[in-house]
Scaffold this active site. Structure first.
Site, short mmCIF file in Angstrom:
data_model
loop_
_atom_site.label_atom_id
_atom_site.label_comp_id
_atom_site.label_asym_id
_atom_site.label_seq_id
_atom_site.Cartn_x
_atom_site.Cartn_y
_atom_site.Cartn_z
N ASP A 65 7.09 -34.92 82.17
CA ASP A 65 8.41 -35.50 81.94
C ASP A 65 8.63 -37.02 82.78
O ASP A 65 8.46 -36.92 84.12
CB ASP A 65 9.42 -34.55 82.67
CG ASP A 65 10.95 -34.97 82.40
OD1 ASP A 65 11.43 -36.03 81.72
OD2 ASP A 65 11.62 -34.02 82.53
N ASP A 73 18.76 -35.37 77.05
CA ASP A 73 18.89 -34.02 77.20
C ASP A 73 20.04 -33.41 76.36
O ASP A 73 21.08 -34.04 76.30
CB ASP A 73 19.27 -33.79 78.56
CG ASP A 73 18.03 -33.91 79.32
OD1 ASP A 73 17.09 -34.56 79.14
OD2 ASP A 73 18.03 -33.44 80.71
#
Ligand code: GLA
Length: 397
Positions: free
Chosen positions: A148, A222
């Site tokens: 990430d 997200d």
């Protein structure tokens, strides 16, 4: 391009690829399926939660339906020892023992890190420790890494400035290099580990994620457990189909099914859309407290068969009329899947004309969620689709 950016670009030679693009396909021949801790447990996740998820995957039948990855997201990390070896924090006392436990159940274990010094939740990242971290993951028995971007974005900002037209090329090279570095570190361990790239779709990652060894790449920021965000992401995937295929998948983020923020019809849209998109199916709910409806939705055989279809051809929008749209997907063996979506807040009829779907007159259609054949007399199929709902159809040649 600024002179500084030009210099950096010329010095950023990419390391050699350990495997050519496309050769990763054995690692993720179909979109990965499993569970990830983040959407429900977030930073509170513990070893016990992960074991409970593994237990539930088996006892619920989800493992046998295809959900095999048990993925620990952010917040397992502590600092490093004096040799630079990454340590687990007190929530995860023994990662190797946890991997053994998960493997003992016929499942695989996934972990999380960042190419930056810090993860998104401000835990220890892999910056300048990529080789060591990959070696430790392999030693523990890790099978999947979500990598990430997080604080590596700040490093790019510091080195070449915030994203702008002048530094786009050099930022792209840095973005590619940092993922390829971890791919190469993983390849050097000799252990097959799925590489899940999470950099929110920056730099059109779908155009190059495969070439740096990614097996899947997030295409967006997200997801949240709301119809607005889920549908914004899901329907926003139009046009990306050509970049996906066996071994390398677009990832519109993990599932929210069962987390409580959407209606059953909205969750059905979520599953239907993700199946049409050949998206990874990573459940994000508390598996130890699932309702029968949630379990049935996650394990619907016909829906999973479309998501996991061996041809690996992602679907796309076929037509749109106001808030009603139809998506189609080619399946192996000459079949097709059609999803009829109603994005409005009232129930509405949606019609699939066989001709516009390139289907011969008389083609039979099967309603996947209802598990029944439907009539196409008159050369079309019309169905009332609930508010924010979906109907999923399959034709077989
Ligand atoms: C980012 C990712 C999420 C999750 C968190 C963890 O926001 O996109 O999926 O992994 O970090 O901190």
């Amino acid at each position: 391009m600024s002179p500084l950016a030009a210099v950096l670009l010329s010095t950023l030679a990419l390391p050699c690829l350990a495997q050519a693009p496309g050769q990763a396909s054995a690692t993720a021949a179909t979109p990965p399926m499993g569970w990830n801790s983040w959407n429900h447990f977030a930073e509170k996740v513990t070893d016990a939660d992960v074991r409970a998820a593994a237990d539930a995957l088996v006892s619920s039948g989800m493992r046998d339906a295809g959900y095999i990855y048990v993925n620990i997201d952010d917040t397992w990390e502590a600092g490093r020892d004096k040799h630079g070896n990454i340590q687990t924090n007190s929530k995860f006392p023994d990662m190797k023992a946890l991997a053994d436990y998960v493997h003992g159940k016929g499942l695989k274990l996934g972990i999380y890190s960042s190419p930056g010094p810090k993860t998104c939740a401000n835990y220890e990242g892999s910056y300048k420790h990529e080789k060591k971290d990959a070696a430790i993951y392999a030693k523990w028995g890790i099978d999947y890494l979500k990598y990430d971007m997080c604080s590596y974005g700040n490093i790019m900002d510091k080195k070449v400035g915030k994203p702008n037209a002048a530094n786009a090329a050099v930022r792209l090279k840095m973005d590619e290099a940092v993922y390829q570095k971890m791919h190469d570190a993983i390849a050097a361990t000799g252990r097959p580990i799925v590489l899940s790239m999470c950099q929110y779709g920056w730099d059109d990652v779908w155009k190059w994620g495969d070439s740096v060894g990614g097996n899947l790449w997030r295409t967006t920021g997200d997801i949240t457990d709301t119809y607005a965000r889920m549908s914004e992401i899901g329907f926003g995937q139009a046009g990306l189909a050509k970049y996906a295929g066996p071994g390398h998948w677009n990832d519109p983020d993990m599932l929210e099914v069962g987390n409580g923020g959407m209606s059953q019809d909205e969750y059905r849209t979520h599953m239907t859309l993700w199946a049409m998109l050949a998206a990874p199916l990573l459940a994000g709910n508390d598996l130890s407290k699932m309702t029968p409806e949630t379990l049935a939705m996650l394990t619907n055989k016909g829906v999973i068969a479309i998501d996991q279809d061996a041809l690996g051809k992602q679907g796309d929008r076929l037509s749109q009329e106001g808030q009603q749209e139809i998506w189609s997907r080619s399946l192996s063996g000459g079949g097709m899947a059609f999803a009829l979506f109603n994005r409005s807040a009232d129930a509405r009829p949606v019609t699939l004309p066989l001709a516009s779907a390139s289907l011969a007159a008389g083609t039979k259609l099967h309603d996947v969620w209802a598990d029944q054949d439907v009539s196409t007399d008159g050369g079309q199929y019309t169905v009332t689709v609930p508010a924010h709902g979906a109907v999923l159809l399959r034709s077989n040649p």
